[in-house]
Design a protein around this motif. Structure first.
Motif, PDB file in Angstrom:
ATOM      1  N   TYR A 159       0.807  -1.369  -0.015  1.00  0.00           N
ATOM      2  CA  TYR A 159       0.047  -0.053   0.123  1.00  0.00           C
ATOM      3  C   TYR A 159       0.819   1.326  -0.130  1.00  0.00           C
ATOM      4  N   ARG A 181      -7.958  -1.147  -3.826  1.00  0.00           N
ATOM      5  CA  ARG A 181      -7.178  -2.342  -4.361  1.00  0.00           C
ATOM      6  C   ARG A 181      -7.192  -2.627  -5.783  1.00  0.00           C
ATOM      7  N   TYR A 190      -3.894   1.596  -2.707  1.00  0.00           N
ATOM      8  CA  TYR A 190      -3.661   3.117  -2.047  1.00  0.00           C
ATOM      9  C   TYR A 190      -4.597   3.214  -1.059  1.00  0.00           C
ATOM     10  N   ILE A 191      -3.824   4.024  -0.063  1.00  0.00           N
ATOM     11  CA  ILE A 191      -4.790   4.455   1.101  1.00  0.00           C
ATOM     12  C   ILE A 191      -4.864   6.054   0.920  1.00  0.00           C
ATOM     13  N   ILE A 202      -9.608   3.096   0.782  1.00  0.00           N
ATOM     14  CA  ILE A 202      -8.653   2.117   0.366  1.00  0.00           C
ATOM     15  C   ILE A 202      -9.078   1.428  -0.974  1.00  0.00           C
TER      16      ILE A 202
END
Length: 217
Positions: free
Chosen positions: A139, A190, A175-176, A188
């Protein structure tokens, strides 16, 4: 536009349905150019600085905190300087949302993993940093809206796919996104095909690496 108590802005009835009043008591102009209306829709924080705080150029809209500075602040406790009251509240909201998210993670997650990766078929060695390794996935922390899968596939956002290439067993990348407003302070995103994303980016690097040689021959 979201009006927060901390901004000390009043909505007063007037000849128009509502009149925005600045902290000094002056009103916004009755006529706003179309670019300003667009700014209100797309970037209300900057609209607030320009028309409520009455900050005039040249100035830096410091509420646009870079992802790099944000990661250093959240992961490394590096102090961040802010220039407006709104920046301060936005940063507080980000930190609060991050601490809540972090408290729910397992204790065995990995933070700030440095990666050195030799790209197959080239003489290129890549250096990167993974913000978080969690539940088999890699991440990255960002303040921006995460890119679509096509951007990762086409090499427009190569960092995550190439980092995934150095972890053959990784199940996903993501990604956060950390926002300084709203109920969903953290979202979040994915992508569940890291091997495909990685191989496509490696192909592109290999192509550009060998391209000049092929042209010269």
């Amino acid at each position: 536009i979201l009006i927060e108590e901390q901004r000390n802005i009043a909505l007063n009835p007037g000849s128009a349905p509502f009149v925005l009043v600045r902290e000094d008591g002056s009103q916004l102009p009755e006529v706003l150019p179309i670019p300003s209306i667009k700014l209100l829709f797309n970037d209300p924080e900057l609209f607030y600085e320009r028309y409520i705080l009455n900050v005039r150029p040249p100035y830096q809209p410091t509420h646009h905190i870079s992802s790099k500075s944000l990661k250093e602040f959240l992961l490394l406790d590096k102090p961040m300087q802010v220039k407006t009251v709104f920046d301060h509240y936005q940063l507080e909201a980000m930190k609060q949302g991050w601490d809540t998210f972090k408290s729910k993670l397992p204790s065995d997650v990995v933070w700030n993993k440095a990666v050195i990766y030799d790209v197959p078929g080239t003489n290129q060695t890549l250096h990167g940093m993974i913000d978080l390794i969690w539940d088999g996935g890699l991440y990255q922390i960002t303040k921006k809206t995460p890119p679509p899968r096509s951007a990762l596939l086409n090499g427009l956002e190569p960092e995550l796919p190439l980092l995934a290439a150095s972890f053959p067993g990784v199940t996903h990348v993501g990604y956060i996104q950390i926002k300084g407003h709203g109920e969903d302070a953290i979202t979040i995103t994915r992508y569940n095909d890291p091997s495909v994303l990685a191989s496509e980016n490696i192909k592109k690097i290999a192509y550009y690496h060998s391209g000049p040689q092929e042209k010269s021959t």
